[in-house]
Design an enzyme around this catalytic site. Structure first.
Site, PDB file in Angstrom:
ATOM      1  N   MET A  94       0.782  -1.056   0.091  1.00 23.28           N
ATOM      2  CA  MET A  94      -0.021  -0.092  -0.115  1.00 23.28           C
ATOM      3  C   MET A  94       0.845   1.196  -0.101  1.00 23.28           C
ATOM      4  O   MET A  94       0.493   2.152   0.871  1.00 23.28           O
ATOM      5  CB  MET A  94      -1.052  -0.010   1.352  1.00 23.28           C
ATOM      6  CG  MET A  94      -1.845  -1.455   1.223  1.00 23.28           C
ATOM      7  SD  MET A  94      -2.911  -1.252  -0.384  1.00 23.28           S
ATOM      8  CE  MET A  94      -4.126   0.180   0.071  1.00 23.28           C
ATOM      9  N   ASN A 111       2.113  -5.995 -10.466  1.00 25.47           N
ATOM     10  CA  ASN A 111       1.184  -5.550  -9.135  1.00 25.47           C
ATOM     11  C   ASN A 111      -0.151  -6.509  -9.725  1.00 25.47           C
ATOM     12  O   ASN A 111      -0.485  -6.659 -10.976  1.00 25.47           O
ATOM     13  CB  ASN A 111       0.748  -4.193  -9.149  1.00 25.47           C
ATOM     14  CG  ASN A 111      -0.078  -3.856  -8.337  1.00 25.47           C
ATOM     15  OD1 ASN A 111      -0.169  -4.271  -6.925  1.00 25.47           O
ATOM     16  ND2 ASN A 111      -1.046  -2.723  -8.424  1.00 25.47           N
ATOM     17  N   HIS A 113      -4.322  -5.825  -8.926  1.00 28.48           N
ATOM     18  CA  HIS A 113      -5.322  -4.610  -8.598  1.00 28.48           C
ATOM     19  C   HIS A 113      -7.001  -5.523  -8.767  1.00 28.48           C
ATOM     20  O   HIS A 113      -7.068  -6.314  -9.508  1.00 28.48           O
ATOM     21  CB  HIS A 113      -5.341  -3.472  -9.666  1.00 28.48           C
ATOM     22  CG  HIS A 113      -6.221  -2.644  -9.179  1.00 28.48           C
ATOM     23  ND1 HIS A 113      -6.191  -1.753  -8.131  1.00 28.48           N
ATOM     24  CD2 HIS A 113      -7.420  -2.353  -9.619  1.00 28.48           C
ATOM     25  CE1 HIS A 113      -7.067  -1.006  -7.765  1.00 28.48           C
ATOM     26  NE2 HIS A 113      -7.993  -1.300  -8.992  1.00 28.48           N
TER      27      HIS A 113
HETATM   28  C1  GRF Z   1      -6.050  -7.645  -2.835  1.00 27.70           C
HETATM   29  O1  GRF Z   1      -7.163  -7.621  -3.279  1.00 27.70           O
HETATM   30  C2  GRF Z   1      -5.027  -7.176  -3.835  1.00 27.70           C
HETATM   31  O2  GRF Z   1      -5.525  -6.949  -5.203  1.00 27.70           O
HETATM   32  C3  GRF Z   1      -5.135  -5.431  -3.487  1.00 27.70           C
HETATM   33  O3  GRF Z   1      -4.857  -5.605  -2.033  1.00 27.70           O
HETATM   34  C4  GRF Z   1      -5.397  -6.741  -1.441  1.00 27.70           C
HETATM   35  C5  GRF Z   1      -4.331  -7.559  -0.814  1.00 27.70           C
HETATM   36  O4  GRF Z   1      -4.769  -8.662  -0.038  1.00 27.70           O
HETATM   37  N1  GRF Z   1      -3.948  -4.750  -4.191  1.00 27.70           N
HETATM   38  P1  GRF Z   1      -3.715  -9.639   0.457  1.00 27.70           P
HETATM   39  O5  GRF Z   1      -2.684  -8.992   1.478  1.00 27.70           O
HETATM   40  O6  GRF Z   1      -2.978 -10.320  -0.920  1.00 27.70           O
HETATM   41  O7  GRF Z   1      -4.592 -10.791   1.252  1.00 27.70           O
END
Ligand code: GRF
Length: 195
Positions: A94, A111, A113
């Protein structure tokens, strides 16, 4: 064996799916790389413990302890470079990475998304999908460029948006597809001979 570095900030369920794929003994499902390091910018990211349980090396680089975004990016880049990774997979990481970082890892930075890009880049994706009235959503694996959530698309998976869905229900449906999509795309890339 090629190295793969994964960047996380939270739960790490995509990281776990990639880890599972990297450890499978089925020859036709093997990822073609080992996860050599998982880095989180948050010490409390649950994914760190999941990685440690799998005996994967982990590191925490807290962005708040750096004077600027650039200083954090440089330290992160150096930590990653030590692994000489074929690919760097952002999995729920993030932090926005600056153009110098993105340039340095050009072609290696991937990445995931939780929408069908180019629709719904950015945060609060599922809430916005529901408000829009879209009947389908999904996930996208893409190359990272300096333009947030806009890099070239490498793979997508679709899910229906069901009447009565709330953001949590839709997120769970999308996430279950992310866990299949991300390892598949990484496997294709690693097997392509291009990385
Ligand atoms: C996922 O939905 C991903 O696409 C987004 O953040 C979420 C991360 O989930 N970027 P996790 O930490 O992999 O469980």
């Amino acid at each position: 064996m090629k190295n793969l570095v994964i960047l996380i900030s939270g739960v790490g369920s995509n990281m776990a799916a990639i880890l599972d794929a990297s450890r499978t003994e089925k020859w036709d499902e093997t990822l073609g790389a080992r996860v050599s390091l998982v880095i989180s910018n948050r010490a409390d990211a649950a994914g760190l413990e999941r990685a440690r349980v799998c005996q994967i090396e982990t590191a925490v680089l807290d962005h708040r302890s750096f004077p600027s975004r650039g200083a954090f990016d440089s330290a992160l880049a150096e930590m990653i470079e030590e692994q000489q990774p074929a690919l760097v997979a952002l999995a729920g990481f993030m932090r926005i990475l600056g153009p110098a970082f993105v340039d340095r890892f050009q072609g290696r930075l991937i990445n995931i998304h939780p929408s069908l890009l180019p629709a719904f880049p950015g945060l609060l994706t599922h809430e916005r999908v529901l408000r829009s009235g879209c009947r389908v959503s999904g996930a996208t694996v893409h190359r990272v460029t300096a333009d947030l959530d806009h890099g070239p698309i490498l793979g997508q998976a679709c899910v229906p948006v069901l009447s009565g869905d709330d953001a949590e229900q839709l997120a769970a449906r999308v996430l279950s597809q992310e866990h299949l999509l991300y390892p598949r795309v990484l496997r294709e890339l690693l097997g392509s001979g291009k990385v």
